[in-house]
Write a protein that holds these residues in place. Structure first.
Motif, PDB file in Angstrom:
ATOM      1  N   TRP A 244       0.839  -1.203   0.000  1.00 18.31           N
ATOM      2  CA  TRP A 244       0.000   0.000   0.000  1.00 18.31           C
ATOM      3  C   TRP A 244       0.873   1.251   0.000  1.00 18.31           C
ATOM      4  N   ALA A 245       0.624   2.130  -0.944  1.00 16.58           N
ATOM      5  CA  ALA A 245       1.310   3.423  -1.045  1.00 16.58           C
ATOM      6  C   ALA A 245       2.825   3.261  -1.054  1.00 16.58           C
ATOM      7  N   HIS A 246       3.280   2.299  -1.806  1.00 16.61           N
ATOM      8  CA  HIS A 246       4.725   2.076  -1.950  1.00 16.61           C
ATOM      9  C   HIS A 246       5.359   3.316  -2.561  1.00 16.61           C
ATOM     10  N   GLU A 247       6.576   3.626  -2.145  1.00 15.51           N
ATOM     11  CA  GLU A 247       7.270   4.827  -2.633  1.00 15.51           C
ATOM     12  C   GLU A 247       7.326   4.862  -4.160  1.00 15.51           C
ATOM     13  N   GLN A 248       7.617   3.743  -4.776  1.00 15.96           N
ATOM     14  CA  GLN A 248       7.693   3.683  -6.249  1.00 15.96           C
ATOM     15  C   GLN A 248       6.325   3.988  -6.872  1.00 15.96           C
ATOM     16  N   THR A 249       5.274   3.504  -6.229  1.00 14.36           N
ATOM     17  CA  THR A 249       3.917   3.753  -6.723  1.00 14.36           C
ATOM     18  C   THR A 249       3.592   5.241  -6.669  1.00 14.36           C
ATOM     19  N   LEU A 250       3.893   5.871  -5.538  1.00 26.66           N
ATOM     20  CA  LEU A 250       3.615   7.299  -5.399  1.00 26.66           C
ATOM     21  C   LEU A 250       4.457   8.118  -6.376  1.00 26.66           C
ATOM     22  N   LYS A 251       5.681   7.686  -6.615  1.00 25.77           N
ATOM     23  CA  LYS A 251       6.511   8.376  -7.608  1.00 25.77           C
ATOM     24  C   LYS A 251       5.908   8.252  -8.999  1.00 25.77           C
ATOM     25  N   ARG A 252       5.312   7.092  -9.299  1.00 21.03           N
ATOM     26  CA  ARG A 252       4.660   6.909 -10.596  1.00 21.03           C
ATOM     27  C   ARG A 252       3.485   7.893 -10.748  1.00 21.03           C
ATOM     28  N   TYR A 253       2.696   8.042  -9.674  1.00 17.77           N
ATOM     29  CA  TYR A 253       1.604   9.027  -9.677  1.00 17.77           C
ATOM     30  C   TYR A 253       2.158  10.433  -9.931  1.00 17.77           C
ATOM     31  N   GLU A 254       3.185  10.821  -9.166  1.00 22.21           N
ATOM     32  CA  GLU A 254       3.760  12.162  -9.303  1.00 22.21           C
ATOM     33  C   GLU A 254       4.299  12.378 -10.718  1.00 22.21           C
ATOM     34  N   HIS A 255       5.000  11.400 -11.238  1.00 22.56           N
ATOM     35  CA  HIS A 255       5.567  11.513 -12.587  1.00 22.56           C
ATOM     36  C   HIS A 255       4.464  11.676 -13.637  1.00 22.56           C
ATOM     37  N   CYS A 256       3.394  10.944 -13.455  1.00 17.65           N
ATOM     38  CA  CYS A 256       2.286  11.004 -14.422  1.00 17.65           C
ATOM     39  C   CYS A 256       1.570  12.353 -14.389  1.00 17.65           C
ATOM     40  N   ARG A 257       1.380  12.918 -13.210  1.00 17.06           N
ATOM     41  CA  ARG A 257       0.532  14.100 -13.091  1.00 17.06           C
ATOM     42  C   ARG A 257       1.276  15.435 -13.070  1.00 17.06           C
ATOM     43  N   LYS A 258       2.449  15.505 -12.480  1.00 14.77           N
ATOM     44  CA  LYS A 258       3.102  16.800 -12.263  1.00 14.77           C
ATOM     45  C   LYS A 258       3.380  17.551 -13.558  1.00 14.77           C
ATOM     46  N   GLY A 259       3.959  16.896 -14.541  1.00 12.69           N
ATOM     47  CA  GLY A 259       4.259  17.571 -15.803  1.00 12.69           C
ATOM     48  C   GLY A 259       3.015  18.061 -16.515  1.00 12.69           C
ATOM     49  N   GLN A 260       1.973  17.216 -16.538  1.00 12.62           N
ATOM     50  CA  GLN A 260       0.714  17.613 -17.182  1.00 12.62           C
ATOM     51  C   GLN A 260       0.069  18.782 -16.446  1.00 12.62           C
ATOM     52  N   ASN A 261       0.092  18.728 -15.122  1.00 13.47           N
ATOM     53  CA  ASN A 261      -0.505  19.817 -14.346  1.00 13.47           C
ATOM     54  C   ASN A 261       0.261  21.117 -14.516  1.00 13.47           C
ATOM     55  N   ASP A 262       1.591  21.037 -14.514  1.00 12.86           N
ATOM     56  CA  ASP A 262       2.395  22.243 -14.718  1.00 12.86           C
ATOM     57  C   ASP A 262       2.122  22.854 -16.088  1.00 12.86           C
ATOM     58  N   ALA A 263       2.011  22.001 -17.107  1.00 11.01           N
ATOM     59  CA  ALA A 263       1.716  22.499 -18.460  1.00 11.01           C
ATOM     60  C   ALA A 263       0.358  23.194 -18.498  1.00 11.01           C
ATOM     61  N   MET A 264      -0.648  22.600 -17.856  1.00 10.45           N
ATOM     62  CA  MET A 264      -1.982  23.201 -17.833  1.00 10.45           C
ATOM     63  C   MET A 264      -1.949  24.512 -17.047  1.00 10.45           C
ATOM     64  N   MET A 265      -1.225  24.536 -15.920  1.00 12.84           N
ATOM     65  CA  MET A 265      -1.147  25.745 -15.107  1.00 12.84           C
ATOM     66  C   MET A 265      -0.542  26.901 -15.918  1.00 12.84           C
ATOM     67  N   HIS A 266       0.564  26.636 -16.584  1.00 13.42           N
ATOM     68  CA  HIS A 266       1.213  27.686 -17.368  1.00 13.42           C
ATOM     69  C   HIS A 266       0.361  28.093 -18.580  1.00 13.42           C
ATOM     70  N   SER A 267      -0.318  27.141 -19.187  1.00 16.97           N
ATOM     71  CA  SER A 267      -1.196  27.452 -20.321  1.00 16.97           C
ATOM     72  C   SER A 267      -2.340  28.361 -19.896  1.00 16.97           C
ATOM     73  N   MET A 268      -2.976  28.039 -18.768  1.00 14.97           N
ATOM     74  CA  MET A 268      -4.103  28.851 -18.290  1.00 14.97           C
ATOM     75  C   MET A 268      -3.633  30.252 -17.897  1.00 14.97           C
ATOM     76  N   SER A 269      -2.447  30.349 -17.299  1.00 17.60           N
ATOM     77  CA  SER A 269      -1.903  31.666 -16.953  1.00 17.60           C
ATOM     78  C   SER A 269      -1.628  32.477 -18.212  1.00 17.60           C
ATOM     79  N   ALA A 270      -1.080  31.837 -19.232  1.00 23.45           N
ATOM     80  CA  ALA A 270      -0.785  32.536 -20.494  1.00 23.45           C
ATOM     81  C   ALA A 270      -2.066  32.974 -21.181  1.00 23.45           C
ATOM     82  N   ILE A 271      -3.065  32.105 -21.221  1.00 17.16           N
ATOM     83  CA  ILE A 271      -4.344  32.463 -21.852  1.00 17.16           C
ATOM     84  C   ILE A 271      -5.000  33.602 -21.073  1.00 17.16           C
TER      85      ILE A 271
END
Length: 194
Positions: free
Chosen positions: A118-145
């Motif tokens: 449950w909540a293995h470090e590798q698993t949580l890193k996989r979640y972070e890797h999957c979401r952080k880049g996409q969220n940062d891109a959306m955040m910067h896009s919305m700020s630019a728009i």
């Protein structure tokens, strides 16, 4: 404009949650208006999209700041939604990416559970890797728009209008932007695709 239920369950009517993004000096001026003056202004500035605005309550002003956690995870902990990122409220994307965070986190945790951990470090890193880049891109896009929507700098106004016309006139491009905005394409890799 986001449709919502009445604040009073006994009332009928058509309610909207409205985020009006303005330069700070306009926001202060408009916040000081009486309720009658403000509803008239909102009716006019929304080009009567909602008809006559009868009431605008409660009103609040706050500065818009994009923020993102440097890390989404620590041992046994994962941040999602507004705890991980705060973006420009343009088009309600904060809710969409928060829901995607939850879907991806649930998906990786259920995968862990099936393996007996449950909540293995590798698993949580996989979640972070999957979401952080996409969220940062959306955040910067919305700020630019958001910035492009408020700028009066002529070359940017021209580029914005030209770009919007191009997207509007090309259905494939428009569909690609809509798919990115609604996030449903990103759900296809999770158990919530249906």
């Amino acid at each position: 404009f986001l449709p919502m239920a009445s604040l009073n369950p006994e009332e009928q009517g058509h309610w909207q949650s409205i985020v009006w993004t303005l330069p700070e000096d306009y926001a202060e001026e408009y916040a000081a208006l009486s309720d009658a003056e403000f509803t008239q202004l909102l009716t006019r500035e929304s080009q009567h999209m909602l008809g006559g605005v009868l009431e605008a309550t409660p009103r609040a002003t706050f500065p818009l700041k994009a923020r993102a956690a440097q890390q989404y995870i620590q041992d046994g902990l994962a941040l999602i939604g507004d705890a991980a990122h705060v973006i420009h409220p343009l088009a309600g994307q904060g809710v969409n990416i928060g829901c995607l965070d939850a879907a991806v986190l649930c998906d990786v945790l259920l995968h862990d559970q099936a393996r007996g951990v449950w909540a293995h470090e590798q698993t949580l890193k996989r979640y972070e890797h999957c979401r952080k880049g996409q969220n940062d891109a959306m955040m910067h896009s919305m700020s630019a728009i958001g910035w492009m929507e408020t700028t009066l700098y002529f070359p940017m106004v021209w580029a914005r209008n030209f770009g919007l016309k191009q997207v509007e006139n090309q259905p494939m491009l428009k569909d690609a932007f809509m798919a990115q905005a609604n996030g449903l394409g990103l759900l296809k890799d999770t158990r919530y695709a249906a």
